[in-house]
Design a protein around this motif. Structure first.
Motif, short mmCIF file in Angstrom:
data_model
loop_
_atom_site.label_atom_id
_atom_site.label_comp_id
_atom_site.label_asym_id
_atom_site.label_seq_id
_atom_site.Cartn_x
_atom_site.Cartn_y
_atom_site.Cartn_z
N SER A 1 0.92 -1.38 -0.03
CA SER A 1 0.53 0.20 0.13
C SER A 1 0.75 0.95 0.34
CB SER A 1 -0.82 0.12 1.02
OG SER A 1 -2.49 -1.36 1.38
N LEU A 2 0.22 2.49 -0.75
CA LEU A 2 0.61 3.46 -0.64
C LEU A 2 -0.29 4.71 0.37
CD1 LEU A 2 2.83 5.63 -2.37
CD2 LEU A 2 0.90 6.31 -3.67
N PHE A 3 1.06 5.06 0.61
CA PHE A 3 0.26 5.59 2.46
C PHE A 3 1.10 7.21 1.78
CE2 PHE A 3 0.55 1.53 4.17
CZ PHE A 3 -0.57 1.80 5.06
N VAL A 4 -0.63 7.95 2.00
CA VAL A 4 -0.47 9.47 1.74
C VAL A 4 0.35 10.62 3.21
CG1 VAL A 4 -1.71 10.82 0.58
CG2 VAL A 4 -2.13 9.23 -0.21
N SER A 5 0.90 11.53 3.24
CA SER A 5 0.81 12.35 4.06
C SER A 5 -0.04 13.76 3.80
CB SER A 5 2.75 13.09 4.51
OG SER A 5 2.61 13.32 2.90
N ARG A 6 -0.47 13.87 2.46
CA ARG A 6 -0.79 15.08 2.98
C ARG A 6 -1.95 15.23 1.23
NH1 ARG A 6 2.03 19.69 0.94
NH2 ARG A 6 4.41 19.63 0.67
N ALA A 7 -2.03 15.91 0.88
CA ALA A 7 -2.70 15.99 0.03
C ALA A 7 -3.95 18.19 -0.72
CB ALA A 7 -3.54 15.23 -0.88
N LYS A 8 -3.01 18.64 -1.58
CA LYS A 8 -3.78 19.77 -1.73
C LYS A 8 -3.67 19.82 -2.96
CE LYS A 8 -4.43 23.90 -0.63
NZ LYS A 8 -6.15 24.56 -0.25
N GLY A 9 -4.94 20.71 -4.15
CA GLY A 9 -5.42 21.02 -4.81
C GLY A 9 -5.03 19.68 -5.88
N ALA A 10 -4.11 19.88 -6.95
CA ALA A 10 -3.79 18.44 -8.11
C ALA A 10 -2.65 17.44 -7.77
CB ALA A 10 -3.60 19.17 -9.22
N ILE B 1 1.52 13.76 -9.31
CA ILE B 1 0.44 14.97 -9.93
C ILE B 1 -0.74 14.13 -9.75
CG2 ILE B 1 -0.71 15.87 -12.02
CD1 ILE B 1 2.59 15.85 -12.96
N ASP B 2 -1.95 13.96 -9.60
CA ASP B 2 -3.69 13.27 -9.43
C ASP B 2 -4.56 14.03 -10.47
OD1 ASP B 2 -4.77 11.87 -8.09
OD2 ASP B 2 -5.45 12.67 -5.68
N PHE B 3 -4.97 12.21 -10.91
CA PHE B 3 -5.97 12.42 -11.84
C PHE B 3 -6.94 11.48 -11.89
CE2 PHE B 3 -1.74 14.43 -14.54
CZ PHE B 3 -2.20 15.10 -15.11
N CYS B 4 -6.90 11.17 -10.42
CA CYS B 4 -7.47 10.48 -10.04
C CYS B 4 -8.27 10.97 -9.20
CB CYS B 4 -7.14 9.20 -9.11
SG CYS B 4 -8.17 8.10 -7.75
N LEU B 5 -8.03 12.20 -7.99
CA LEU B 5 -9.01 12.69 -7.42
C LEU B 5 -9.59 12.37 -6.45
CD1 LEU B 5 -8.94 15.58 -10.09
CD2 LEU B 5 -7.72 15.73 -7.95
N GLY B 6 -9.64 11.22 -5.83
CA GLY B 6 -10.55 10.16 -5.07
C GLY B 6 -11.12 9.91 -5.74
N ASP B 7 -11.55 9.62 -6.67
CA ASP B 7 -12.47 8.75 -8.02
C ASP B 7 -14.10 9.88 -8.10
OD1 ASP B 7 -13.68 7.22 -9.95
OD2 ASP B 7 -14.16 6.20 -8.20
N THR B 8 -13.22 10.89 -7.93
CA THR B 8 -14.58 12.05 -7.95
C THR B 8 -14.90 12.31 -6.20
OG1 THR B 8 -15.40 10.93 -9.99
CG2 THR B 8 -16.86 12.89 -9.28
N GLY B 9 -14.36 12.11 -5.32
CA GLY B 9 -14.57 12.62 -4.08
C GLY B 9 -14.06 14.14 -4.86
N SER B 10 -12.94 14.33 -4.77
CA SER B 10 -12.17 15.33 -4.63
C SER B 10 -12.03 16.38 -6.19
CB SER B 10 -10.71 15.33 -3.89
OG SER B 10 -11.10 15.34 -2.74
N MET B 11 -12.89 16.25 -7.35
CA MET B 11 -13.04 16.83 -8.34
C MET B 11 -13.02 18.09 -8.95
SD MET B 11 -15.90 15.72 -11.16
CE MET B 11 -16.64 17.46 -10.61
N PHE B 12 -13.08 19.08 -7.65
CA PHE B 12 -12.54 19.83 -7.16
C PHE B 12 -11.32 20.07 -6.81
CE2 PHE B 12 -16.83 19.40 -8.39
CZ PHE B 12 -16.93 20.57 -9.35
N GLY B 13 -10.12 19.32 -6.83
CA GLY B 13 -8.88 19.96 -5.76
C GLY B 13 -8.82 19.07 -4.50
N HIS B 14 -8.28 18.96 -4.20
CA HIS B 14 -7.53 18.31 -2.64
C HIS B 14 -7.94 19.74 -1.65
CE1 HIS B 14 -7.57 14.42 -3.09
NE2 HIS B 14 -6.13 14.74 -4.20
N SER B 15 -8.74 19.59 -0.80
CA SER B 15 -9.05 20.79 -0.17
C SER B 15 -8.85 21.68 -0.10
CB SER B 15 -7.94 20.46 1.07
OG SER B 15 -7.56 19.33 1.66
N PRO B 16 -9.73 22.54 -1.32
CA PRO B 16 -9.77 24.18 -2.00
C PRO B 16 -10.28 25.21 -0.58
CG PRO B 16 -11.38 22.70 -3.22
CD PRO B 16 -11.12 21.22 -1.73
N ASP B 17 -9.16 26.26 -1.13
CA ASP B 17 -9.55 26.95 0.06
C ASP B 17 -11.29 26.87 0.23
OD1 ASP B 17 -6.61 26.95 -0.28
OD2 ASP B 17 -6.56 28.86 -1.43
#
Length: 463
Positions: A57-66, A77-93
């Motif tokens: 398993s790949l373990f994530v520490s943080r995510a922001k934007g793309a 670079i994330d083109f999965c984006l939580g399989d649509t859950g973060s479709m507008f980027g990780h943690s939008p401001d």
């Protein structure tokens, strides 16, 4: 022989090398995976998280934007984006700010606030359906709408399309095999025969759809306007209009699930294609990544729902439970984030950035496929696109499934992961978000080009 045109022995040689590379460059993830096996079933908090292409398993520490970052310090670079859950980027401001605001003002009370009213108004304006309810996941929203449809029509059968995706609702865990509805392979712990109350027919098959509806027992059709989880399958011209016409003709309701297809337009395919459903369901990105889902209905359905409630109340002498709703549904945090997401994040401007980038990616994938003389195809829908191991885009779920070459797909995904790029697992789908750049798209294309060049250079790679 696989439809991909790539020999299995070449894929295995390619994947073996990439697995070794992953293990060598991700020691902290490997160590966490070993530790997790002692407390988490399968070493992950949800068992399917172990089904990625990585050998550990790949373990994530943080995510922001793309972007996201793993515990070993690698950037992706994330083109999965939580399989649509973060479709507008990780943690939008605006969402990060909304979480902080509401975090100090209460998380859940089982009572509405002004955010709920504003969110309902925004949803009605955006999707064209006047009345809304809030749940926690798209699975919940679909489950609740199926109950309403059965109560309203007095019918039991739910009709779905073969290869559909509507979360983990029991009723949709069926496939169409040789004209018969059967349980999905791999289904665990199912106690009842789903084929008695669910019916699956091929997507884009008007004759099969009408034959299924003509039996007069279908409460509702639950469908994505374009299939997205069996491999992307777009509707043939006029198909969705016929779905609406036939549902009315045979007295069945139409439920449109926009959970993935919201990538098409701020109002989803429902608004963009003028689908006029009785109900719409939507989850994942609606609150900017905070767990939340919604379902909307027409004036006619709202009246029928009220009658159904009255009848149920009379039958139970005022006591009972509808079977819909959970304690954390429409909690204050989710409602505040949904309002902010609709106002500030899920905007026409965001789509104006995402859609051209996805088109750039789709065009680049087609050029890449041509360059390597592969008989593959590309399907695109709004901000998402997918390359598939078949010469022409599939028209049904069965055709999409027949094009699977799982080991090849996983080997290519692992190659990308090892070089700092993530696409959606289980098939070859990508999403572009407001933080994705043209340089990100070009890097994905260049890296996939390198992968194919190396793979096809293996002796005997081409069939």
């Amino acid at each position: 022989m696989t439809s991909s045109g790539i020999a299995e022995q070449a894929v295995e040689a390619f994947a073996t090398r990439e697995r070794a590379r992953f293990l060598q460059q991700n020691p902290k993830s490997v160590a966490l995976a070993e530790r997790a096996r002692h407390s988490l079933f399968g070493g992950v908090p949800m068992h399917w998280m172990s089904d990625w292409s990585t050998p550990s398993s790949l373990f994530v520490s943080r995510a922001k934007g793309a972007r996201f970052y793993d515990v070993d310090g690698h950037e992706y670079i994330d083109f999965c984006l939580g399989d649509t859950g973060s479709m507008f980027g990780h943690s939008p401001d605006p969402i990060a700010k909304a979480i902080a605001e509401q975090g100090a003002n209460g998380l859940t009370t089982m009572l509405p606030g002004e955010d709920a009213v504003i969110a309902g108004e925004l949803l009605a304006e955006r999707f064209g359906l006047p009345f809304w309810q809030v749940a926690t996941t798209a699975t919940d929203a679909n489950r609740f709408v199926i109950r309403w449809a059965r109560a309203i029509t007095g019918r039991k059968v739910l009709l779905v399309f073969d290869g559909c995706y509507h979360g983990t609702v029991d009723d949709v865990m069926v496939r169409c095999r040789d004209g018969r509805t059967v349980h999905r392979s791999g289904l665990i712990g199912q106690a009842r025969n789903l084929a008695k109350t669910s019916r699956a027919v091929p997507f884009n098959d008007v004759a099969a759809l009408e034959a299924a509806l003509a039996q007069g027992d279908v409460a509702a059709i639950l469908c994505e306007p374009a299939m997205t989880n069996i491999g992307m399958v777009l509707p043939e011209p006029g198909f969705m209009a016929r779905v609406r016409e036939l549902s009315k003709q045979y007295g069945s309701l139409l439920i449109i699930d926009e959970t993935h297809t919201i990538s098409t337009d701020p109002g989803g395919c429902t608004r963009a294609w003028d689908l006029k459903p009785d109900f719409i369901t939507l989850g994942k990105p609606i609150a900017g990544g905070v767990p939340c889902s919604v379902y909307g209905c027409s004036h006619e359905m709202a009246q029928a729902m009220q009658l159904a409630r009255q009848h149920a109340s009379e039958a139970s002498h005022g006591h009972g439970h509808s079977g819909m709703g959970t304690t954390l549904s429409a909690n204050a945090l989710a409602m505040h984030c949904m309002r902010v997401n609709l106002e500030q994040v899920m905007t026409p401007a965001a789509y104006g950035h995402m859609l051209p980038l996805a088109a750039r990616l789709a065009a680049g994938l087609r050029q890449l496929i041509g360059k390597h003389d592969l008989h593959w195809s590309v399907t695109e829908l709004g901000a998402r696109c997918e390359f598939q191991f078949c010469a022409t885009p599939p028209k049904t779920g069965a055709e999409a499934e027949a094009a699977f070459h799982d080991s090849l797909q996983m080997a290519l995904h692992l190659y990308l992961i090892n070089r700092g790029i993530l696409i959606t697992p289980f098939h070859n789908m990508t999403l572009c978000c407001p933080d994705t750049s043209a340089a990100d798209v070009d890097r994905l294309l260049a890296t996939l080009d390198e992968a194919l060049t190396e793979l096809l250079a293996i002796p005997g790679a081409r069939l």
